[in-house]
Scaffold this active site. Structure first.
Site, short mmCIF file in Angstrom:
data_model
loop_
_atom_site.label_atom_id
_atom_site.label_comp_id
_atom_site.label_asym_id
_atom_site.label_seq_id
_atom_site.Cartn_x
_atom_site.Cartn_y
_atom_site.Cartn_z
N TRP A 100 0.75 -1.62 -0.02
CA TRP A 100 0.11 0.23 0.17
C TRP A 100 0.76 1.01 0.27
O TRP A 100 0.31 2.19 -1.02
CB TRP A 100 -1.05 -0.05 1.55
CG TRP A 100 -2.23 -0.99 1.19
CD1 TRP A 100 -2.23 -2.26 2.18
CD2 TRP A 100 -3.10 -1.22 0.30
NE1 TRP A 100 -3.06 -3.05 1.71
CE2 TRP A 100 -3.67 -2.94 0.32
CE3 TRP A 100 -3.06 -0.78 -1.44
CZ2 TRP A 100 -4.43 -3.43 -0.20
CZ3 TRP A 100 -4.27 -1.56 -1.90
CH2 TRP A 100 -4.44 -2.91 -1.49
N ASP A 167 -2.01 6.31 6.43
CA ASP A 167 -3.28 5.37 5.55
C ASP A 167 -3.33 4.62 6.78
O ASP A 167 -2.29 3.88 7.82
CB ASP A 167 -2.28 4.51 4.96
CG ASP A 167 -3.68 3.49 4.48
OD1 ASP A 167 -4.53 4.05 4.84
OD2 ASP A 167 -2.66 3.06 3.00
N LYS A 191 -11.87 -2.24 6.58
CA LYS A 191 -11.26 -3.01 7.47
C LYS A 191 -11.97 -3.14 8.28
O LYS A 191 -11.96 -3.97 8.80
CB LYS A 191 -9.57 -2.67 6.99
CG LYS A 191 -9.66 -2.37 5.57
CD LYS A 191 -9.14 -3.53 4.96
CE LYS A 191 -8.39 -3.96 3.49
NZ LYS A 191 -7.71 -2.81 3.46
C1 LIG Z 1 -7.48 -2.31 1.97
C2 LIG Z 1 -5.91 -0.93 1.94
C3 LIG Z 1 -5.79 -0.13 1.14
C4 LIG Z 1 -6.89 0.24 -0.35
O1 LIG Z 1 -7.85 0.14 0.32
P1 LIG Z 1 -9.22 0.42 -1.13
O2 LIG Z 1 -9.67 1.11 -0.30
O3 LIG Z 1 -9.66 -0.62 -1.55
O4 LIG Z 1 -8.30 1.30 -2.01
C5 LIG Z 1 -5.37 0.95 1.47
N1 LIG Z 1 -4.32 1.03 2.92
C6 LIG Z 1 -4.34 -0.15 3.04
C7 LIG Z 1 -3.51 -0.34 4.31
C8 LIG Z 1 -5.21 -1.25 2.94
O5 LIG Z 1 -5.12 -2.19 3.86
#
Ligand SMILES: *Cc1c(COP(=O)(O)O)cnc(C)c1O
Length: 354
Positions: A100, A167, A191
């Site tokens: 990511w 993030d 998540k």
């Molecule tokens: C799942 C995830 C993403 C991607 O998320 P989307 O909403 O599908 O764009 C980005 N960063 C992390 C840490 C993730 O777990």
């Protein structure tokens, strides 16, 4: 049979949230109307949006501290570019801790110079880098607090003079933290918060308005703040369900209480991974994630019997990501201790039998 859902995302939500969300699809608060057929400009929905934003700030201890909460679309992946679009004038630093982070860097490169401040790529991202210098002339430093795929997680927030952007898709609201050390953080809902379709962004307002480029309205945080996350039609179901989860977190005692439960769950699982001769953990011990536990079989030949044991016990979503292999148990806020115990039982049965 009760299914134990270890999926990495979309992932488990509290049962009561599922029930309340389902009921609201049929009828919202005795209004005679469904949540998904009312105007997003109606009083009912505006109050849902306002409560969700307030609660997100309250749970992270950021109410009244100059931050705004937004519920946007496009997933965390869209935040990879939005952060850079809105904040990157000359140079940004990124700590590369996996898939990511790598994707976030790639998007940011479209807007300015991206410097990789540290990386754990040399060991397939199984640790969180330490002991690096952070240049003082960065527009911001970006990091990924929890690496969903590799199962590593920051335990401490790096001290930095420059704005900190994170993030937090897979660990937001999972522990007590000094969220005020971050100037902006974002999390795709699916998540730990709700269904896919919305992304929480919490941003310090004074961070905005400092780049010289023009930003398309939909991607401009300032426009989104002005519009109360309703510059266009928001994903009402995803936002409402996220609100229900946030209320659930508050009712559990907030992030501090949730964090304690998460630590107990993670300790129990990692304890078995370390004790059990058939398994080996993937991530460096000090950096192990309390949200995604990655582990492998010592003898890959045992995959078939272990998978069969798990299936018989109702365990779902345990397969590791292809870049790590093996297993990944995603043990988010809503996953009950019972599910951890069931997995640990399967691991113990495997050890005894073989
Ligand atoms: C799942 C995830 C993403 C991607 O998320 P989307 O909403 O599908 O764009 C980005 N960063 C992390 C840490 C993730 O777990």
């Amino acid at each position: 049979m009760k299914i134990h859902n270890f999926s990495a995302g979309p992932s488990i939500l509290p049962q009561e949230v599922m029930e309340q969300a389902s009921a609201a699809v049929l009828e919202l608060d005795n209004s005679g109307l469904s949540l998904i057929e009312i105007s997003h400009r109606s009083k009912s929905f505006i109050s849902i949006m306002e409560e969700a934003c307030e609660l997100a700030l309250r749970l992270t201890g950021l109410s009244g501290k100059g931050y705004k909460a937004l519920f946007l679309q496009g997933g965390a992946s869209q935040q990879f570019l939005m952060t850079a679009y809105n904040l990157l004038e000359k140079k940004a630093g990124y700590i590369n801790t996996g898939t990511w982070s790598t994707k976030a860097m790639k998007e940011a490169e479209l807007f300015g110079k991206v410097v990789e401040i540290a990386s754990s790529k040399d060991q397939n991202f199984n640790y969180i880098p330490e002991g690096y210098d952070i240049p003082s002339d960065l527009d911001y430093l970006h990091l990924t607090t929890n690496n969903t795929i590799f199962g590593t997680q920051y335990k401490e927030i790096p001290d930095t003079q420059v704005p900190l952007v994170a993030d937090m898709s897979s660990d937001v609201f999972s522990r007590k933290w000094d969220y005020s050390k971050f100037d902006l953080f974002y999390a795709g809902a699916q998540k730990n918060m709700g269904p896919a379709g919305t992304t929480l962004v919490i941003v310090k307002e004074e961070l905005l308005g400092n780049v010289s480029r023009s930003i398309p309205s939909m991607l401009d945080y300032t426009v989104q703040i002005k519009g109360g996350s309703m510059f266009n039609t928001p994903p009402v179901f995803a936002i409402f369900t996220s609100l229900l989860t946030l209320r659930w977190i508050e009712a559990q005692g907030g992030v501090e209480a949730i964090g304690k439960k998460n630590s107990i769950k993670a300790t129990h699982l990692y304890g078995e991974i370390d004790k059990n001769s058939k398994f080996i953990g993937f991530a460096a011990q000090k950096d192990r994630s309390e949200m995604n536990a990655t582990f492998n079989l010592v003898d890959p030949q045992l995959a078939a019997p272990f998978d069969a044991l798990c299936e018989a016990a109702g365990i779902s979503g345990l397969k590791g990501h292809r870049s790590v292999g093996g297993y990944r148990a995603s043990i988010y806020n809503a996953l009950p201790m019972k599910s951890i115990e069931t997995l640990v039982d399967c691991m113990q049965v495997l050890e005894k039998k073989y």
